[in-house]
Design a protein around this motif. Structure first.
Motif, PDB file in Angstrom:
ATOM      1  N   LYS A   6       0.710  -1.317  -0.097  1.00 52.68           N
ATOM      2  CA  LYS A   6       0.201   0.074  -0.123  1.00 52.68           C
ATOM      3  C   LYS A   6       0.905   1.224   0.022  1.00 52.68           C
ATOM      4  O   LYS A   6       0.547   2.379  -0.780  1.00 52.68           O
ATOM      5  CB  LYS A   6      -0.925   0.107   1.058  1.00 52.68           C
ATOM      6  CG  LYS A   6      -2.099  -0.953   1.135  1.00 52.68           C
ATOM      7  CD  LYS A   6      -3.077  -0.560   2.311  1.00 52.68           C
ATOM      8  CE  LYS A   6      -4.395  -1.385   2.170  1.00 52.68           C
ATOM      9  NZ  LYS A   6      -5.145  -1.296   3.267  1.00 52.68           N
ATOM     10  N   ARG A   7       1.881   1.190   0.715  1.00 55.30           N
ATOM     11  CA  ARG A   7       2.795   2.395   0.891  1.00 55.30           C
ATOM     12  C   ARG A   7       3.343   2.746  -0.772  1.00 55.30           C
ATOM     13  O   ARG A   7       3.508   3.850  -0.987  1.00 55.30           O
ATOM     14  CB  ARG A   7       3.769   2.153   2.070  1.00 55.30           C
ATOM     15  CG  ARG A   7       3.630   2.675   3.340  1.00 55.30           C
ATOM     16  CD  ARG A   7       4.576   2.624   4.387  1.00 55.30           C
ATOM     17  NE  ARG A   7       4.623   1.175   4.632  1.00 55.30           N
ATOM     18  CZ  ARG A   7       5.491   0.506   5.030  1.00 55.30           C
ATOM     19  NH1 ARG A   7       6.727   1.120   5.034  1.00 55.30           N
ATOM     20  NH2 ARG A   7       5.533  -0.927   5.472  1.00 55.30           N
ATOM     21  N   LYS A  10       1.115   4.085  -3.018  1.00 62.23           N
ATOM     22  CA  LYS A  10       0.922   5.510  -2.646  1.00 62.23           C
ATOM     23  C   LYS A  10       2.108   6.436  -3.097  1.00 62.23           C
ATOM     24  O   LYS A  10       1.842   7.475  -3.933  1.00 62.23           O
ATOM     25  CB  LYS A  10       0.686   6.038  -1.197  1.00 62.23           C
ATOM     26  CG  LYS A  10      -0.638   5.476  -0.517  1.00 62.23           C
ATOM     27  CD  LYS A  10      -0.652   5.840   0.858  1.00 62.23           C
ATOM     28  CE  LYS A  10      -2.196   5.521   1.357  1.00 62.23           C
ATOM     29  NZ  LYS A  10      -2.400   5.845   2.850  1.00 62.23           N
ATOM     30  N   ARG A  14       1.766   9.348  -6.034  1.00 67.23           N
ATOM     31  CA  ARG A  14       2.326  10.681  -5.917  1.00 67.23           C
ATOM     32  C   ARG A  14       3.313  10.986  -7.226  1.00 67.23           C
ATOM     33  O   ARG A  14       3.303  12.054  -7.694  1.00 67.23           O
ATOM     34  CB  ARG A  14       3.105  10.871  -4.616  1.00 67.23           C
ATOM     35  CG  ARG A  14       2.046  10.921  -3.713  1.00 67.23           C
ATOM     36  CD  ARG A  14       2.895  11.287  -2.334  1.00 67.23           C
ATOM     37  NE  ARG A  14       4.059  10.862  -1.893  1.00 67.23           N
ATOM     38  CZ  ARG A  14       4.014   9.543  -1.268  1.00 67.23           C
ATOM     39  NH1 ARG A  14       2.775   9.338  -0.462  1.00 67.23           N
ATOM     40  NH2 ARG A  14       5.198   8.956  -0.800  1.00 67.23           N
TER      41      ARG A  14
END
Length: 120
Positions: A6-7, A10, A14
């Protein structure tokens, strides 16, 4: 608690968002940032050709006694890349944070480049 995937997802989102904003501006060069756990790297890239014009890392910067940590060294790295860019007659750039949050060492490098004379 977030999982590692998930990190990464993300950060990837970005990176895409910031890259789209930066890549639309072909008239300017871009200052790309890479941050590792020990060092920070900055390079100025020509968007049209995709070639690196100059680059510098925190490895090239000598640590001073008054430096409190990696953030101060990142600030001085930004000043050094600005000095090299001005020698090559580069004044205006676009800052590409490469998906990193504009915080800490990435922010310090950008502020150092601004203080060194580059215009974003």
């Amino acid at each position: 608690m977030e999982t590692k995937t998930k990190r990464k997802n993300k950060k990837f989102k970005r990176k895409l968002r910031s890259r789209l904003k930066v890549s639309n501006n072909y008239s300017r060069l871009r200052l790309c940032v890479f941050r590792s756990s020990k060092h920070i790297y900055g390079q100025i890239v020509d968007n049209e050709t995709g070639k690196t014009l100059l680059g510098i890392s925190s490895k090239d910067i000598e640590a001073k006694k008054e430096d409190k940590g990696k953030t101060d060294i990142s600030f001085r790295t930004g000043e050094a890349i600005a000095q090299k860019a001005i020698e090559k007659k580069i004044n205006t750039i676009v800052f590409d944070r490469s998906g990193y949050k504009y915080h800490g060492r990435v922010k310090a490098l950008a502020e150092g480049a601004r203080k060194g004379g580059l215009k974003f």
